[in-house]
Structures are given as structure tokens and as C-alpha cells.
Motif scaffolding. Structure first.
Motif, PDB file in Angstrom:
ATOM      1  N   GLY A   9      57.018 -47.211  40.918  1.00  0.00           N
ATOM      2  CA  GLY A   9      58.067 -48.229  40.900  1.00  0.00           C
ATOM      3  C   GLY A   9      58.252 -48.871  42.253  1.00  0.00           C
ATOM      4  N   ASP A  10      59.133 -49.869  42.285  1.00  0.00           N
ATOM      5  CA  ASP A  10      59.451 -50.578  43.527  1.00  0.00           C
ATOM      6  C   ASP A  10      60.840 -51.195  43.402  1.00  0.00           C
ATOM      7  OD1 ASP A  10      59.384 -51.898  45.946  1.00  0.00           O
ATOM      8  OD2 ASP A  10      58.109 -53.537  45.220  1.00  0.00           O
ATOM      9  N   PRO A  11      61.877 -50.554  44.015  1.00  0.00           N
ATOM     10  CA  PRO A  11      61.837 -49.400  44.905  1.00  0.00           C
ATOM     11  C   PRO A  11      61.699 -48.084  44.130  1.00  0.00           C
ATOM     12  CG  PRO A  11      64.095 -50.090  44.566  1.00  0.00           C
ATOM     13  CD  PRO A  11      63.252 -51.093  43.840  1.00  0.00           C
ATOM     14  N   ILE A  12      61.460 -47.006  44.854  1.00  0.00           N
ATOM     15  CA  ILE A  12      61.268 -45.720  44.185  1.00  0.00           C
ATOM     16  C   ILE A  12      61.868 -44.541  44.953  1.00  0.00           C
ATOM     17  CG2 ILE A  12      59.050 -45.031  45.233  1.00  0.00           C
ATOM     18  CD1 ILE A  12      60.053 -44.905  41.472  1.00  0.00           C
ATOM     19  N   ALA A  13      62.279 -44.759  46.209  1.00  0.00           N
ATOM     20  CA  ALA A  13      62.755 -43.642  47.039  1.00  0.00           C
ATOM     21  C   ALA A  13      63.942 -42.916  46.410  1.00  0.00           C
ATOM     22  CB  ALA A  13      63.128 -44.152  48.426  1.00  0.00           C
ATOM     23  N   HIS A  14      64.769 -43.637  45.648  1.00  0.00           N
ATOM     24  CA  HIS A  14      65.978 -43.042  45.078  1.00  0.00           C
ATOM     25  C   HIS A  14      65.722 -42.246  43.800  1.00  0.00           C
ATOM     26  CE1 HIS A  14      65.290 -46.774  42.895  1.00  0.00           C
ATOM     27  NE2 HIS A  14      65.965 -46.237  41.896  1.00  0.00           N
ATOM     28  N   SER A  15      64.510 -42.295  43.269  1.00  0.00           N
ATOM     29  CA  SER A  15      64.237 -41.698  41.961  1.00  0.00           C
ATOM     30  C   SER A  15      64.536 -40.202  41.930  1.00  0.00           C
ATOM     31  CB  SER A  15      62.768 -41.919  41.591  1.00  0.00           C
ATOM     32  OG  SER A  15      62.469 -41.252  40.382  1.00  0.00           O
ATOM     33  N   LYS A  16      65.196 -39.773  40.862  1.00  0.00           N
ATOM     34  CA  LYS A  16      65.482 -38.356  40.637  1.00  0.00           C
ATOM     35  C   LYS A  16      64.540 -37.737  39.607  1.00  0.00           C
ATOM     36  CE  LYS A  16      68.735 -39.020  43.490  1.00  0.00           C
ATOM     37  NZ  LYS A  16      68.407 -38.814  44.925  1.00  0.00           N
ATOM     38  N   SER A  17      63.585 -38.510  39.132  1.00  0.00           N
ATOM     39  CA  SER A  17      62.639 -37.970  38.151  1.00  0.00           C
ATOM     40  C   SER A  17      61.889 -36.740  38.656  1.00  0.00           C
ATOM     41  CB  SER A  17      61.642 -39.058  37.734  1.00  0.00           C
ATOM     42  OG  SER A  17      62.290 -40.076  37.014  1.00  0.00           O
ATOM     43  N   PRO A  18      61.440 -36.702  39.938  1.00  0.00           N
ATOM     44  CA  PRO A  18      60.728 -35.499  40.386  1.00  0.00           C
ATOM     45  C   PRO A  18      61.535 -34.223  40.259  1.00  0.00           C
ATOM     46  CG  PRO A  18      60.351 -37.301  41.916  1.00  0.00           C
ATOM     47  CD  PRO A  18      61.429 -37.769  40.969  1.00  0.00           C
ATOM     48  N   ILE A  19      62.841 -34.315  40.428  1.00  0.00           N
ATOM     49  CA  ILE A  19      63.682 -33.126  40.350  1.00  0.00           C
ATOM     50  C   ILE A  19      63.557 -32.466  38.994  1.00  0.00           C
ATOM     51  CG2 ILE A  19      66.069 -32.299  40.373  1.00  0.00           C
ATOM     52  CD1 ILE A  19      66.655 -34.682  42.318  1.00  0.00           C
ATOM     53  N   MET A  20      63.760 -33.265  37.926  1.00  0.00           N
ATOM     54  CA  MET A  20      63.771 -32.647  36.598  1.00  0.00           C
ATOM     55  C   MET A  20      62.371 -32.297  36.116  1.00  0.00           C
ATOM     56  SD  MET A  20      64.846 -35.726  34.007  1.00  0.00           S
ATOM     57  CE  MET A  20      63.867 -37.216  33.810  1.00  0.00           C
ATOM     58  N   HIS A  21      61.362 -33.084  36.478  1.00  0.00           N
ATOM     59  CA  HIS A  21      60.009 -32.769  36.017  1.00  0.00           C
ATOM     60  C   HIS A  21      59.444 -31.535  36.718  1.00  0.00           C
ATOM     61  CE1 HIS A  21      59.195 -35.922  33.155  1.00  0.00           C
ATOM     62  NE2 HIS A  21      59.712 -36.813  33.973  1.00  0.00           N
ATOM     63  N   ASN A  22      59.679 -31.407  37.997  1.00  0.00           N
ATOM     64  CA  ASN A  22      59.172 -30.223  38.701  1.00  0.00           C
ATOM     65  C   ASN A  22      59.861 -28.947  38.230  1.00  0.00           C
ATOM     66  OD1 ASN A  22      57.093 -31.331  40.338  1.00  0.00           O
ATOM     67  ND2 ASN A  22      58.634 -32.206  41.697  1.00  0.00           N
ATOM     68  N   LEU A 272      72.058 -32.901  37.877  1.00  0.00           N
ATOM     69  CA  LEU A 272      73.473 -32.853  38.240  1.00  0.00           C
ATOM     70  C   LEU A 272      73.708 -32.031  39.507  1.00  0.00           C
ATOM     71  CD1 LEU A 272      75.173 -32.464  34.744  1.00  0.00           C
ATOM     72  CD2 LEU A 272      75.420 -34.387  36.331  1.00  0.00           C
ATOM     73  N   LYS A 273      72.992 -30.928  39.640  1.00  0.00           N
ATOM     74  CA  LYS A 273      73.144 -30.094  40.832  1.00  0.00           C
ATOM     75  C   LYS A 273      72.720 -30.854  42.081  1.00  0.00           C
ATOM     76  CE  LYS A 273      71.694 -25.691  42.875  1.00  0.00           C
ATOM     77  NZ  LYS A 273      70.878 -24.469  42.689  1.00  0.00           N
ATOM     78  N   GLN A 274      71.606 -31.569  41.995  1.00  0.00           N
ATOM     79  CA  GLN A 274      71.109 -32.329  43.127  1.00  0.00           C
ATOM     80  C   GLN A 274      72.112 -33.377  43.573  1.00  0.00           C
ATOM     81  OE1 GLN A 274      68.372 -31.847  44.830  1.00  0.00           O
ATOM     82  NE2 GLN A 274      68.390 -33.705  46.117  1.00  0.00           N
ATOM     83  N   LEU A 275      72.850 -33.913  42.624  1.00  0.00           N
ATOM     84  CA  LEU A 275      73.768 -35.016  42.919  1.00  0.00           C
ATOM     85  C   LEU A 275      75.226 -34.580  42.954  1.00  0.00           C
ATOM     86  CD1 LEU A 275      71.799 -37.370  40.650  1.00  0.00           C
ATOM     87  CD2 LEU A 275      72.144 -37.767  43.079  1.00  0.00           C
ATOM     88  N   GLY A 276      75.461 -33.308  42.975  1.00  0.00           N
ATOM     89  CA  GLY A 276      76.826 -32.834  43.122  1.00  0.00           C
ATOM     90  C   GLY A 276      77.680 -33.012  41.883  1.00  0.00           C
ATOM     91  N   GLY A 277      77.053 -33.376  40.760  1.00  0.00           N
ATOM     92  CA  GLY A 277      77.780 -33.501  39.519  1.00  0.00           C
ATOM     93  C   GLY A 277      78.647 -34.739  39.407  1.00  0.00           C
ATOM     94  N   SER A 278      78.548 -35.673  40.357  1.00  0.00           N
ATOM     95  CA  SER A 278      79.449 -36.822  40.346  1.00  0.00           C
ATOM     96  C   SER A 278      78.777 -38.114  39.941  1.00  0.00           C
ATOM     97  CB  SER A 278      80.071 -37.016  41.732  1.00  0.00           C
ATOM     98  OG  SER A 278      79.055 -37.207  42.704  1.00  0.00           O
ATOM     99  N   HIS A 279      77.496 -38.273  40.248  1.00  0.00           N
ATOM    100  CA  HIS A 279      76.800 -39.489  39.877  1.00  0.00           C
ATOM    101  C   HIS A 279      75.312 -39.215  39.837  1.00  0.00           C
ATOM    102  CE1 HIS A 279      76.276 -39.449  44.229  1.00  0.00           C
ATOM    103  NE2 HIS A 279      75.276 -40.283  44.070  1.00  0.00           N
ATOM    104  N   VAL A 280      74.572 -40.151  39.308  1.00  0.00           N
ATOM    105  CA  VAL A 280      73.116 -39.970  39.268  1.00  0.00           C
ATOM    106  C   VAL A 280      72.454 -41.314  39.365  1.00  0.00           C
ATOM    107  CG1 VAL A 280      73.088 -40.017  36.754  1.00  0.00           C
ATOM    108  CG2 VAL A 280      71.200 -38.992  37.960  1.00  0.00           C
ATOM    109  N   ASN A 281      71.387 -41.373  40.123  1.00  0.00           N
ATOM    110  CA  ASN A 281      70.554 -42.572  40.187  1.00  0.00           C
ATOM    111  C   ASN A 281      69.158 -42.205  39.748  1.00  0.00           C
ATOM    112  OD1 ASN A 281      72.352 -44.526  41.520  1.00  0.00           O
ATOM    113  ND2 ASN A 281      72.276 -43.071  43.203  1.00  0.00           N
ATOM    114  N   ARG A 282      68.507 -43.110  39.024  1.00  0.00           N
ATOM    115  CA  ARG A 282      67.135 -42.850  38.600  1.00  0.00           C
ATOM    116  C   ARG A 282      66.203 -43.060  39.783  1.00  0.00           C
ATOM    117  NH1 ARG A 282      64.079 -44.868  33.146  1.00  0.00           N
ATOM    118  NH2 ARG A 282      62.113 -43.897  33.598  1.00  0.00           N
TER     119      ARG A 282
END
Length: 282
Positions: A9-22, A272-282
């Protein structure tokens, strides 16, 4: 050597996909790593060629490449072809196959909130963009027969309805008209960016005519509880944010790559743990 998967993607630095897939790879004892690939529009053809050259087993595709990637692939799943967008690519021995798990991911996340059969429900979709199209087409392909659509721009809404290849009963409504008949719907799906951070006070339409017990879903997950969902809950609706869609579209992609449907509860908790349970960005 571990197999490699990733997201383009572009941009991609904010993606949280690696967290859940790994987390899912680890949970299933699969020796694989999921990484981010920052790819511009100009670099996309070379990047797709690189999947074959480097034997990358699969990738997710996110903005702005979901449509432009399609001519670069060898095969396209019929639903993805109808939607006109791909979010998942499987590298099958050098053959690149494109799928769209966005709509199906939304449906899988929605099902636990629905009483009875989804096919029998009367649905209103707010919006006519890429997410609306994926959800609209997927619901129609699964046999939902009554899906109305409301959007700020009539031309876009009518075009989406007219382009759908699946048989259903559907009409376009102005936002003001939709507001007056909200009690007709069992499920209301908000697919626009209205209410997304930082404009968290905005909402797409008034919910005064909402009936008690309606399922109201907002695909936004930053914030997790939009103003739209807060208002719906106060009026007795059953509400759902966009995190379920994010997790289930990823889980369905994981299944395409590995043949294993992963633990979605674990994936959701990881995000949710990575983001403190308050918000999430893809």
C-alpha cells in the motif's frame, strides 16, 4: 527459511495487519513472517513481478492499489472481478490469483449480531464508494434480496445499484428520504469516512426514526465508537464497529494462503492490545 507474506500500500507505515497475521502464524505453528511493503503507483508492476521472483506466498492489497493491481494478476476470483477490486493475492506456484475478502469479512463479522437468516433482512447501506460496493455486491451474491442505498451523490448511488450483477430489490434514496423511513430496515451499514478521526463529531444522517433492535454497523474503527454508533445505541440499536470487518477480512485472506481459518478472537485481541483498546488504524 520462513515463508514471506505481506501488505502492499501507499501509505503503509500505519498498517496493523502484521500484528494480527503474525499472531495467527505463531498460533498455528506456521514458519512465516508478514511484513509491510511500501509501494507507490509507479512501482506496482515491478512489485507484483517481485512476488513471483522472490516467491512471496501471498499479500494483502490496500489503498490505492485494489483496482490497479487487477490487470497485473494471472487470475481473478469472480466476486472480486464483479466488485472491481482485489485485497488478497495468493501466489500458487508462480500463478497470482486475486480475491476480495472485504465484503465477506464484513458479513462474517456481522452474522453474530443478526437474529435469524441474513438473507431475510431489509438492509440500508450508507455510501457508494469502494467499501460500499464490496459489501453491497457480497450481500447480493449471498442472496440478500432487499438492499437500499443512500448517498450524498445520487449519480454514484444509482450507478452502483445498476452495475450489480446479482438479482435483488434495490432503490436509491436521498439522505433526507432515508432518514424518514429508517424503521423499515433491520440492518443499517455505514460505509463512508464520515465520523472518522479527527472529525469524530460528524455523522452521515439523523437516526430519529430508528426502530429499537435494529443492527447498526459502522465500518470505521478509528474511533471504535463513532458518534453515529453512540446515537444508535442510545436509541436501542445493536451496534458494531469496523474492527470485526478488519479482522475477518484478514482471517479469510489467511485461509486463502494457508488453508487454515485462524483464531479471530486472538487476532482481534492482538490489535486491541497494540493500540491500547481505544482506537485502531489499518
Amino acid at each position: 527459511m520462513n515463508d514471506v507474506y505481506g501488505v502492499i500500500g501507499d501509505p503503509i507505515a500505519h498498517s496493523k495487519s502484521p500484528i494480527m497475521h503474525n499472531v495467527a502464524f505463531n498460533d498455528n505453528q506456521i514458519e512465516a513472517t508478514y511484513v509491510k511493503f511500501h509501494v507507490s503507483k509507479e512501482q506496482l508492476p515491478q512489485a507484483i513481478s517481485g512476488l513471483r521472483a522472490l516467491d512471496i506466498k501471498g499479500v494483502n492489497i490496500t489503498v490505492p492499489h485494489k483496482s490497479s493491481v487487477m490487470p497485473l494478476l494471472d487470475e481473478i476470483d469472480p466476486l472480486a472481478n464483479a466488485i472491481g477490486a482485489v485485497n488478497t493475492v495468493v501466489n500458487q506456484n508462480g500463478t497470482l490469483i486475486g480475491y476480495n475478502t472485504d465484503g465477506l469479512g464484513f458479513v462474517e463479522g456481522l452474522k453474530p449480531h443478526i437474529d435469524g437468516e441474513l438473507e431475510t433482512k431489509s438492509v440500508l447501506i450508507i455510501g457508494a464508494g469502494g467499501a460500499a460496493k464490496a459489501i453491497y455486491y457480497t450481500l447480493a451474491s449471498l442472496g440478500v434480496k432487499k438492499i437500499d442505498l443512500t448517498n450524498r451523490t445520487k449519480e454514484n448511488g444509482v450507478a452502483l445499484i445498476n452495475s450489480c450483477p446479482f438479482a435483488l430489490e434495490s432503490r436509491y434514496l436521498h439522505l433526507s428520504e432515508a432518514e424518514t423511513i429508517l424503521s423499515d430496515y433491520d440492518v443499517i451499514i455505514q460505509t463512508t469516512s464520515i465520523g472518522m478521526s479527527p472529525s469524530v463529531e460528524q455523522y452521515p444522517l439523523a437516526l430519529r426514526q430508528l426502530k429499537n433492535g435494529t443492527v447498526v454497523s459502522d465500518i470505521i474503527y478509528n474511533p471504535l465508537q463513532t458518534t453515529f454508533l453512540k446515537q444508535a445505541k442510545q436509541l436501542g440499536a445493536r451496534t458494531q464497529n469496523g474492527l470485526d470487518m478488519f479482522v475477518f477480512q484478514g482471517a479469510l485472506a489467511f485461509e486463502k494462503w494457508t488453508g487454515i481459518f485462524p483464531n479471530t478472537i486472538m487476532m482481534k485481541k492482538a490489535v486491541l492490545k497494540q493500540l491500547g483498546g481505544s482506537h485502531v488504524n489499518r
